[in-house]
Design a protein around this motif. Structure first.
Motif, short mmCIF file in Angstrom:
data_model
loop_
_atom_site.label_atom_id
_atom_site.label_comp_id
_atom_site.label_asym_id
_atom_site.label_seq_id
_atom_site.Cartn_x
_atom_site.Cartn_y
_atom_site.Cartn_z
N ILE A 118 1.79 6.56 -7.24
CA ILE A 118 0.51 7.59 -7.23
C ILE A 118 1.04 8.96 -7.17
CG2 ILE A 118 -1.38 8.80 -6.60
CD1 ILE A 118 -2.45 5.97 -5.83
N GLU A 119 1.87 9.17 -6.37
CA GLU A 119 2.80 10.50 -5.97
C GLU A 119 3.84 10.73 -7.32
OE1 GLU A 119 6.00 11.77 -3.01
OE2 GLU A 119 4.36 11.33 -1.94
N LEU A 120 4.62 9.89 -7.45
CA LEU A 120 5.34 9.76 -8.74
C LEU A 120 4.60 9.99 -10.04
CD1 LEU A 120 7.98 7.06 -7.79
CD2 LEU A 120 8.35 9.61 -7.55
N CYS A 121 3.58 9.52 -10.19
CA CYS A 121 2.71 9.68 -11.34
C CYS A 121 2.28 10.93 -11.47
CB CYS A 121 1.74 8.58 -11.35
SG CYS A 121 1.04 8.59 -12.99
N GLN A 122 1.90 11.71 -10.19
CA GLN A 122 1.16 13.13 -10.45
C GLN A 122 2.21 14.01 -10.93
OE1 GLN A 122 -0.38 12.80 -6.34
NE2 GLN A 122 -2.42 12.24 -7.09
N ILE A 157 -2.98 6.33 -12.02
CA ILE A 157 -3.45 6.91 -10.88
C ILE A 157 -4.56 5.99 -10.40
CG2 ILE A 157 -4.42 8.67 -9.38
CD1 ILE A 157 -2.44 10.63 -10.95
N TRP A 158 -5.42 5.73 -11.39
CA TRP A 158 -6.86 5.11 -10.99
C TRP A 158 -6.28 3.55 -10.96
CZ3 TRP A 158 -8.37 0.64 -13.66
CH2 TRP A 158 -9.92 -0.02 -13.32
N TYR A 159 -5.28 2.99 -11.61
CA TYR A 159 -5.01 1.85 -11.19
C TYR A 159 -4.30 1.61 -10.22
CZ TYR A 159 -1.99 -2.76 -12.16
OH TYR A 159 -1.63 -3.86 -12.09
N TRP A 160 -3.47 2.25 -9.75
CA TRP A 160 -2.87 2.28 -8.28
C TRP A 160 -3.82 2.41 -7.44
CZ3 TRP A 160 0.90 -0.44 -9.05
CH2 TRP A 160 1.98 -0.56 -10.09
N GLN A 161 -4.72 3.07 -7.34
CA GLN A 161 -5.74 3.58 -6.31
C GLN A 161 -6.56 2.05 -6.14
OE1 GLN A 161 -7.85 7.05 -7.67
NE2 GLN A 161 -6.64 8.37 -6.45
N GLN A 162 -6.95 1.68 -7.43
CA GLN A 162 -7.74 0.33 -7.15
C GLN A 162 -6.97 -0.70 -6.42
OE1 GLN A 162 -10.87 -0.24 -8.41
NE2 GLN A 162 -10.72 1.98 -8.76
N ILE A 222 0.70 -1.20 -0.02
CA ILE A 222 -0.12 0.02 -0.04
C ILE A 222 0.98 1.32 -0.01
CG2 ILE A 222 -1.58 1.23 1.32
CD1 ILE A 222 -2.98 -1.25 2.03
N LYS A 223 1.87 1.09 0.78
CA LYS A 223 2.88 2.33 0.92
C LYS A 223 3.52 2.55 -0.35
CE LYS A 223 6.76 4.10 3.79
NZ LYS A 223 7.26 3.84 4.83
#
Length: 57
Positions: A17-21, A34-39, A10-11
């Motif tokens: 996600i942070e790097l992707c943003q 981002i959607w993929y990692w959130q899922q 999870i971490k």
């Protein structure tokens, strides 16, 4: 998978996600990533909650 492994993943996914943003890739690809990692995070969180409820029962 142990609780520790789930928390580590999870971490890691939150960091991805942070790097992707912050990346300079196409906005559409960024949103999909981002959607993929959130899922992934949601699935692992549910698994973690499920493991916790089994131990208390």
């Amino acid at each position: 998978m142990t609780k520790r492994e789930i928390c580590r993943r999870i971490k890691l996914y939150k960091k991805l996600i942070e790097l992707c943003q912050r990346s300079k890739i196409n906005e559409c690809k960024k949103a999909i990533n981002i959607w993929y990692w959130q899922q992934k995070i949601e699935n692992l969180s549910a698994l973690l909650d499920n493991n916790n409820s089994k131990k208390t029962a």
